[in-house]
Every structure is written in C-alpha cells, then in structure tokens.
Design a protein around this motif. Structure first.
Motif, PDB file in Angstrom:
ATOM      1  N   ASP A 114       7.342 -37.156 -31.932  1.00 36.27           N
ATOM      2  CA  ASP A 114       8.095 -35.912 -31.891  1.00 36.27           C
ATOM      3  C   ASP A 114       7.330 -34.880 -32.724  1.00 36.27           C
ATOM      4  N   PRO A 115       7.752 -33.613 -32.683  1.00 35.99           N
ATOM      5  CA  PRO A 115       6.994 -32.581 -33.411  1.00 35.99           C
ATOM      6  C   PRO A 115       6.778 -32.883 -34.891  1.00 35.99           C
ATOM      7  N   ALA A 116       7.752 -33.488 -35.537  1.00 45.03           N
ATOM      8  CA  ALA A 116       7.632 -33.740 -36.977  1.00 45.03           C
ATOM      9  C   ALA A 116       6.474 -34.671 -37.312  1.00 45.03           C
ATOM     10  N   GLY A 117       6.132 -35.576 -36.383  1.00 48.30           N
ATOM     11  CA  GLY A 117       5.067 -36.524 -36.664  1.00 48.30           C
ATOM     12  C   GLY A 117       3.733 -36.163 -36.057  1.00 48.30           C
ATOM     13  N   ALA A 118       3.634 -34.948 -35.505  1.00 51.55           N
ATOM     14  CA  ALA A 118       2.433 -34.578 -34.750  1.00 51.55           C
ATOM     15  C   ALA A 118       1.170 -34.547 -35.600  1.00 51.55           C
TER      16      ALA A 118
ATOM     17  N   ASP B 182       6.667 -24.382 -32.753  1.00 53.25           N
ATOM     18  CA  ASP B 182       6.245 -24.330 -34.155  1.00 53.25           C
ATOM     19  C   ASP B 182       5.120 -25.336 -34.413  1.00 53.25           C
ATOM     20  N   THR B 183       5.206 -26.485 -33.745  1.00 48.78           N
ATOM     21  CA  THR B 183       4.171 -27.508 -33.901  1.00 48.78           C
ATOM     22  C   THR B 183       2.841 -27.031 -33.349  1.00 48.78           C
ATOM     23  N   VAL B 184       2.879 -26.296 -32.245  1.00 48.03           N
ATOM     24  CA  VAL B 184       1.656 -25.728 -31.688  1.00 48.03           C
ATOM     25  C   VAL B 184       0.980 -24.836 -32.730  1.00 48.03           C
TER      26      VAL B 184
ATOM     27  N   PRO C 264      -8.284 -28.896 -29.224  1.00 48.02           N
ATOM     28  CA  PRO C 264      -7.600 -27.996 -28.293  1.00 48.02           C
ATOM     29  C   PRO C 264      -6.195 -28.489 -27.963  1.00 48.02           C
ATOM     30  N   LEU C 265      -5.318 -27.548 -27.642  1.00 48.18           N
ATOM     31  CA  LEU C 265      -3.919 -27.844 -27.366  1.00 48.18           C
ATOM     32  C   LEU C 265      -3.570 -27.485 -25.926  1.00 48.18           C
TER      33      LEU C 265
ATOM     34  N   ARG D  80      -0.026 -17.398 -27.807  1.00 51.50           N
ATOM     35  CA  ARG D  80      -0.031 -16.690 -29.088  1.00 51.50           C
ATOM     36  C   ARG D  80       0.004 -17.676 -30.255  1.00 51.50           C
ATOM     37  N   ALA D  81       0.724 -18.774 -30.066  1.00 48.61           N
ATOM     38  CA  ALA D  81       0.838 -19.769 -31.142  1.00 48.61           C
ATOM     39  C   ALA D  81      -0.450 -20.559 -31.334  1.00 48.61           C
TER      40      ALA D  81
END
Length: 207
Positions: free
Chosen positions: A35-39, A63-65, A76-77, A94-95
């Motif tokens: 999940d985002p918290a563990g990214a 926010d994770t991005v 890269p994302l 933008r992020a």
C-alpha cells in the motif's frame, strides 16, 4: 523492447492480483506489492526498474507519487487508473509520474508500458498526450507557479552558487533534503541539470 523489467506495485484496491498477473504475463518481474505507506521502503529494498502506482485507491496514492519522485528520482513512475480522467493524469504528472495509463488496459499493453518506461520513454494512453502537451506547453512563468515556497528558496540559493550543505545550513534542512528538493524542481520544470536550472531561473527572473 523485449528485455525483462522489474516493478514494484503500489495499490490500496483489490486490483493487486489482476495487475500483478498482467505484469507477470507480460514478462515483467513483480518484485513486490504494497500500500502507499510501505512504498518507499519496498522500493529502496528492491531497486525496481519502474514503480507502478494504482491511483484509484484515494489521495494517498498521489501523495506517494510525489514522495517517490523526490526520494528516488532515478526510478521512473508509471501511474494507472481504471477510468480516463484528464485531471487525474495532469495531477499525476505534476506529482512526478513519468508515464500514465487510463481506462481498461490489456496485459500486454501494461507490461509493454512498464518496459518502455524502464527504457526511458514516456508512455501515455491515447488522447492524454495531447492534453498534457497543451498543459505543459504553456509559458514557463505559469509552470513556475507550481513551485512551493521552500522549492523557490532552494532555487534562489542554487543560483547563488551555494552547495547543498551550505543551502541546508541556511534553510535549517539536511543536505539530502536539499538534494531531494532540487531533483523535484528539475522534474517539475522538465530540466535535466543544475546548470539548466540556473539558466532557467535567471531567464525567468527567479533569482
């Protein structure tokens, strides 16, 4: 284009098995999912070629991005959404997203997008590229409004010739945080070096 690539998958929805299977079927090694918290810890552990972030789970994914774009700018994302939404695509870029796919995506298309993104290409779903080019083709002065106050402070001190350590001392930050700010600004303004940033800042009257 057939070279194998590795990816970390970030999602909060039930899409994990589907997306992971699609990537694996397309020859992409899924190093892990979270999940985002563990990214960030997972990315730092596995050093994937690409991070795939599924945005449909809520604002935490976006926010994770932004966090990953600053913390690991060399990775890269690729962001994905189930529904085509130009506003979401713009927010993702933008992020700090490198590539973005929207709507139903075939497994081969998703895996191919990961490999192309890993190879340094920018990949967008049909129709999105024109919207993004129009947005980022606006005058640079408009794009500059995206910089936060802290980022603007860092840019001014870079132009003055201060080192990361000197900037950190001036702004009461760590040198690593300063470097992260610089990398994020380069991504936002589509620049590739500090020298280019200095030229841009002088031309735009930022310093």
């Amino acid at each position: 284009m057939n070279a194998q690539a590795s990816a970390v998958l970030v999602t909060t929805t039930r899409a994990v098995p589907h997306v992971a299977t699609a990537l694996a079927c397309g020859g992409v090694v899924v190093a892990g999912s979270t999940d985002p918290a563990g990214a960030l810890p997972l990315v730092e552990e596995h050093h994937p070629h690409v991070v795939v972030v599924e945005l449909d789970g809520g604002p935490a994914a976006l926010d994770t991005v932004a966090e990953l774009a600053v913390a690991v700018p060399q990775v890269p994302l690729l962001t994905i959404t189930a529904v085509a939404d130009h506003a979401v695509a713009l927010a993702a870029v933008r992020a700090g997203a490198t590539s973005h796919l929207a709507g139903p995506v075939a497994p081969t298309e998703l895996a191919g997008a990961v490999r192309r993104t890993a190879a340094g290409e920018v990949v967008f779903s049909p129709g999105l590229a024109d919207v993004l080019l129009e947005e980022f083709g606006r005058p640079a002065a408009e794009r500059e409004r995206q910089l936060t106050e802290r980022e603007s402070d860092v840019v001014r001190l870079v132009v003055e010739g201060l080192t990361a350590r000197q900037i950190a001392s001036r702004l009461v930050l760590s040198p690593r945080t300063v470097e992260n700010h610089v990398q994020h600004v380069l991504r936002k303004l589509h620049l590739h070096s500090r020298a280019a940033l200095v030229r841009y800042a002088i031309e735009q009257g930022l310093a």
